[in-house]
Every structure is written in C-alpha cells, then in structure tokens.
Design a protein around this motif. Structure first.
Motif, PDB file in Angstrom:
ATOM      1  N   TRP A   1       0.827  -1.193   0.000  1.00 30.39           N
ATOM      2  CA  TRP A   1       0.000   0.000   0.000  1.00 30.39           C
ATOM      3  C   TRP A   1       0.864   1.246   0.000  1.00 30.39           C
ATOM      4  O   TRP A   1       0.556   2.211  -0.690  1.00 30.39           O
ATOM      5  CB  TRP A   1      -0.928   0.012   1.212  1.00 30.39           C
ATOM      6  N   VAL A   2       1.959   1.229   0.738  1.00 26.65           N
ATOM      7  CA  VAL A   2       2.850   2.391   0.791  1.00 26.65           C
ATOM      8  C   VAL A   2       3.431   2.666  -0.596  1.00 26.65           C
ATOM      9  O   VAL A   2       3.467   3.816  -1.044  1.00 26.65           O
ATOM     10  CB  VAL A   2       3.974   2.185   1.834  1.00 26.65           C
ATOM     11  N   VAL A   3       3.867   1.627  -1.278  1.00 24.76           N
ATOM     12  CA  VAL A   3       4.410   1.811  -2.631  1.00 24.76           C
ATOM     13  C   VAL A   3       3.352   2.397  -3.550  1.00 24.76           C
ATOM     14  O   VAL A   3       3.614   3.343  -4.302  1.00 24.76           O
ATOM     15  CB  VAL A   3       4.946   0.474  -3.189  1.00 24.76           C
ATOM     16  N   THR A   4       2.141   1.874  -3.494  1.00 24.62           N
ATOM     17  CA  THR A   4       1.053   2.398  -4.327  1.00 24.62           C
ATOM     18  C   THR A   4       0.766   3.857  -3.987  1.00 24.62           C
ATOM     19  O   THR A   4       0.565   4.688  -4.883  1.00 24.62           O
ATOM     20  CB  THR A   4      -0.221   1.556  -4.132  1.00 24.62           C
ATOM     21  N   ALA A   5       0.744   4.186  -2.704  1.00 22.39           N
ATOM     22  CA  ALA A   5       0.476   5.566  -2.288  1.00 22.39           C
ATOM     23  C   ALA A   5       1.568   6.510  -2.776  1.00 22.39           C
ATOM     24  O   ALA A   5       1.276   7.602  -3.283  1.00 22.39           O
ATOM     25  CB  ALA A   5       0.344   5.644  -0.768  1.00 22.39           C
ATOM     26  N   ILE A   6       2.815   6.120  -2.632  1.00 25.80           N
ATOM     27  CA  ILE A   6       3.928   6.972  -3.081  1.00 25.80           C
ATOM     28  C   ILE A   6       3.874   7.152  -4.593  1.00 25.80           C
ATOM     29  O   ILE A   6       4.079   8.258  -5.102  1.00 25.80           O
ATOM     30  CB  ILE A   6       5.276   6.395  -2.623  1.00 25.80           C
ATOM     31  N   ASP A   7       3.600   6.084  -5.332  1.00 21.13           N
ATOM     32  CA  ASP A   7       3.473   6.212  -6.788  1.00 21.13           C
ATOM     33  C   ASP A   7       2.372   7.206  -7.158  1.00 21.13           C
ATOM     34  O   ASP A   7       2.527   8.016  -8.072  1.00 21.13           O
ATOM     35  CB  ASP A   7       3.158   4.849  -7.421  1.00 21.13           C
ATOM     36  N   GLY A   8       1.253   7.166  -6.432  1.00 14.78           N
ATOM     37  CA  GLY A   8       0.165   8.097  -6.698  1.00 14.78           C
ATOM     38  C   GLY A   8       0.538   9.533  -6.398  1.00 14.78           C
ATOM     39  O   GLY A   8       0.178  10.452  -7.136  1.00 14.78           O
ATOM     40  N   VAL A   9       1.276   9.729  -5.318  1.00 14.57           N
ATOM     41  CA  VAL A   9       1.726  11.072  -4.954  1.00 14.57           C
ATOM     42  C   VAL A   9       2.661  11.622  -6.028  1.00 14.57           C
ATOM     43  O   VAL A   9       2.527  12.769  -6.465  1.00 14.57           O
ATOM     44  CB  VAL A   9       2.431  11.046  -3.572  1.00 14.57           C
ATOM     45  N   GLU A  10       3.611  10.799  -6.468  1.00 15.11           N
ATOM     46  CA  GLU A  10       4.536  11.236  -7.519  1.00 15.11           C
ATOM     47  C   GLU A  10       3.803  11.529  -8.827  1.00 15.11           C
ATOM     48  O   GLU A  10       4.085  12.522  -9.495  1.00 15.11           O
ATOM     49  CB  GLU A  10       5.609  10.171  -7.740  1.00 15.11           C
ATOM     50  N   ALA A  11       2.849  10.664  -9.177  1.00 19.46           N
ATOM     51  CA  ALA A  11       2.091  10.868 -10.423  1.00 19.46           C
ATOM     52  C   ALA A  11       1.275  12.152 -10.377  1.00 19.46           C
ATOM     53  O   ALA A  11       1.046  12.780 -11.407  1.00 19.46           O
ATOM     54  CB  ALA A  11       1.175   9.670 -10.678  1.00 19.46           C
ATOM     55  N   ALA A  12       0.861  12.558  -9.183  1.00 17.17           N
ATOM     56  CA  ALA A  12       0.086  13.792  -9.033  1.00 17.17           C
ATOM     57  C   ALA A  12       0.972  15.032  -9.057  1.00 17.17           C
ATOM     58  O   ALA A  12       0.469  16.145  -9.039  1.00 17.17           O
ATOM     59  CB  ALA A  12      -0.716  13.749  -7.734  1.00 17.17           C
ATOM     60  N   GLY A  13       2.302  14.838  -9.074  1.00 17.46           N
ATOM     61  CA  GLY A  13       3.213  15.967  -9.183  1.00 17.46           C
ATOM     62  C   GLY A  13       3.696  16.549  -7.873  1.00 17.46           C
ATOM     63  O   GLY A  13       4.366  17.585  -7.863  1.00 17.46           O
ATOM     64  N   TYR A  14       3.381  15.902  -6.760  1.00 15.91           N
ATOM     65  CA  TYR A  14       3.842  16.420  -5.469  1.00 15.91           C
ATOM     66  C   TYR A  14       5.322  16.109  -5.282  1.00 15.91           C
ATOM     67  O   TYR A  14       5.832  15.108  -5.772  1.00 15.91           O
ATOM     68  CB  TYR A  14       3.032  15.814  -4.321  1.00 15.91           C
ATOM     69  N   SER A  15       6.013  16.963  -4.549  1.00 19.06           N
ATOM     70  CA  SER A  15       7.443  16.765  -4.319  1.00 19.06           C
ATOM     71  C   SER A  15       7.766  16.428  -2.870  1.00 19.06           C
ATOM     72  O   SER A  15       8.926  16.256  -2.524  1.00 19.06           O
ATOM     73  CB  SER A  15       8.219  18.027  -4.734  1.00 19.06           C
ATOM     74  N   ALA A  16       6.766  16.319  -2.018  1.00 19.59           N
ATOM     75  CA  ALA A  16       7.007  16.000  -0.614  1.00 19.59           C
ATOM     76  C   ALA A  16       5.852  15.167  -0.069  1.00 19.59           C
ATOM     77  O   ALA A  16       4.727  15.240  -0.557  1.00 19.59           O
ATOM     78  CB  ALA A  16       7.157  17.267   0.208  1.00 19.59           C
ATOM     79  N   ILE A  17       6.166  14.387   0.947  1.00 19.26           N
ATOM     80  CA  ILE A  17       5.167  13.578   1.641  1.00 19.26           C
ATOM     81  C   ILE A  17       5.338  13.844   3.134  1.00 19.26           C
ATOM     82  O   ILE A  17       6.451  13.815   3.645  1.00 19.26           O
ATOM     83  CB  ILE A  17       5.359  12.080   1.363  1.00 19.26           C
ATOM     84  N   VAL A  18       4.246  14.098   3.813  1.00 24.51           N
ATOM     85  CA  VAL A  18       4.274  14.269   5.267  1.00 24.51           C
ATOM     86  C   VAL A  18       3.749  12.978   5.881  1.00 24.51           C
ATOM     87  O   VAL A  18       2.675  12.499   5.528  1.00 24.51           O
ATOM     88  CB  VAL A  18       3.397  15.464   5.705  1.00 24.51           C
ATOM     89  N   VAL A  19       4.516  12.408   6.775  1.00 26.09           N
ATOM     90  CA  VAL A  19       4.134  11.153   7.415  1.00 26.09           C
ATOM     91  C   VAL A  19       3.747  11.434   8.859  1.00 26.09           C
ATOM     92  O   VAL A  19       4.494  12.078   9.591  1.00 26.09           O
ATOM     93  CB  VAL A  19       5.297  10.137   7.377  1.00 26.09           C
ATOM     94  N   THR A  20       2.579  10.962   9.243  1.00 29.95           N
ATOM     95  CA  THR A  20       2.150  11.070  10.634  1.00 29.95           C
ATOM     96  C   THR A  20       2.023   9.664  11.196  1.00 29.95           C
ATOM     97  O   THR A  20       1.804   8.707  10.462  1.00 29.95           O
ATOM     98  CB  THR A  20       0.802  11.809  10.757  1.00 29.95           C
ATOM     99  N   LEU A  21       2.180   9.543  12.476  1.00 24.10           N
ATOM    100  CA  LEU A  21       2.082   8.232  13.117  1.00 24.10           C
ATOM    101  C   LEU A  21       0.835   8.178  13.975  1.00 24.10           C
ATOM    102  O   LEU A  21       0.479   9.136  14.647  1.00 24.10           O
ATOM    103  CB  LEU A  21       3.323   7.971  13.976  1.00 24.10           C
ATOM    104  N   ASP A  22       0.196   7.045  13.947  1.00 18.32           N
ATOM    105  CA  ASP A  22      -1.025   6.862  14.707  1.00 18.32           C
ATOM    106  C   ASP A  22      -1.080   5.402  15.141  1.00 18.32           C
ATOM    107  O   ASP A  22      -0.301   4.566  14.683  1.00 18.32           O
ATOM    108  CB  ASP A  22      -2.237   7.219  13.846  1.00 18.32           C
ATOM    109  N   THR A  23      -2.006   5.103  15.965  1.00 23.62           N
ATOM    110  CA  THR A  23      -2.197   3.727  16.405  1.00 23.62           C
ATOM    111  C   THR A  23      -2.811   2.911  15.273  1.00 23.62           C
ATOM    112  O   THR A  23      -3.599   3.434  14.494  1.00 23.62           O
ATOM    113  CB  THR A  23      -3.102   3.682  17.652  1.00 23.62           C
ATOM    114  N   PRO A  24      -2.466   1.638  15.176  1.00 23.79           N
ATOM    115  CA  PRO A  24      -3.077   0.815  14.133  1.00 23.79           C
ATOM    116  C   PRO A  24      -4.494   0.384  14.477  1.00 23.79           C
ATOM    117  O   PRO A  24      -5.137  -0.298  13.711  1.00 23.79           O
ATOM    118  CB  PRO A  24      -2.151  -0.406  14.073  1.00 23.79           C
TER     119      PRO A  24
END
Length: 90
Positions: free
Chosen positions: A9-32
């Motif tokens: 899922w992380v790989v798919t999400a990052i690919d989508g972010v890159e395809a949308a033209g974004y240059s940064a990703i903010v990661v937050t941590l939460d409980t599962p």
C-alpha cells in the motif's frame, strides 16, 4: 495488518503522490487500532463492516492482489483480510 500488505500500500500511495506531481510527503504516526467509542460499541456500529472507510485499501492494487476475489465479488473477504490483525469484529 501484515507488513506485506502495508508495504504494498505504501508503494502504491507513493506512486500516486509522484504521479500527481507532489514533491514531498508528510508522514504522521497513529495507532493501528480504530477508535472504539462507547456509543458505537453500545450500538454495535463498526463502519468497516459496512464497507465504509476502506477506500484506500479496496482500490489499492497491492491490497487487492492478496485477495482471492476482487472486493466487488467478495466484499466480506476483503474486509476480513483488512481486519485480520486489528482485532476488529466483522
């Protein structure tokens, strides 16, 4: 959730972010774990059992590759796979 599902899922999400033209990703941590609010528990309301709140997974190729059938054919199987390690009754 199994790490293979999360990693995919992380790989798919990052690919989508890159395809949308974004240059940064903010990661937050939460409980599962989902919040188990007293009102919801008292009324046996588990939104994920009703296909609510799972769009990120149900549309993700890495998650769907782990399923025996596509979510449209076996939604219960998709929800069960998602919930298997989260101790969520479905």
């Amino acid at each position: 959730m199994g790490l293979d599902i999360i990693d995919g899922w992380v790989v798919t999400a990052i690919d989508g972010v890159e395809a949308a033209g974004y240059s940064a990703i903010v990661v937050t941590l939460d409980t599962p774990m989902i919040a188990c609010r007293e009102f919801d528990l008292a009324n046996t309301y588990y939104p994920f059992s009703f296909e609510e709140g799972l769009g990120n997974y149900l549309n993700d190729p890495a998650f769907c590759a782990k399923l025996q059938k596509p979510p449209k054919e076996d939604m219960r199987g998709a929800i069960s796979l998602w919930a298997q390690n989260l101790e969520i009754p479905v």
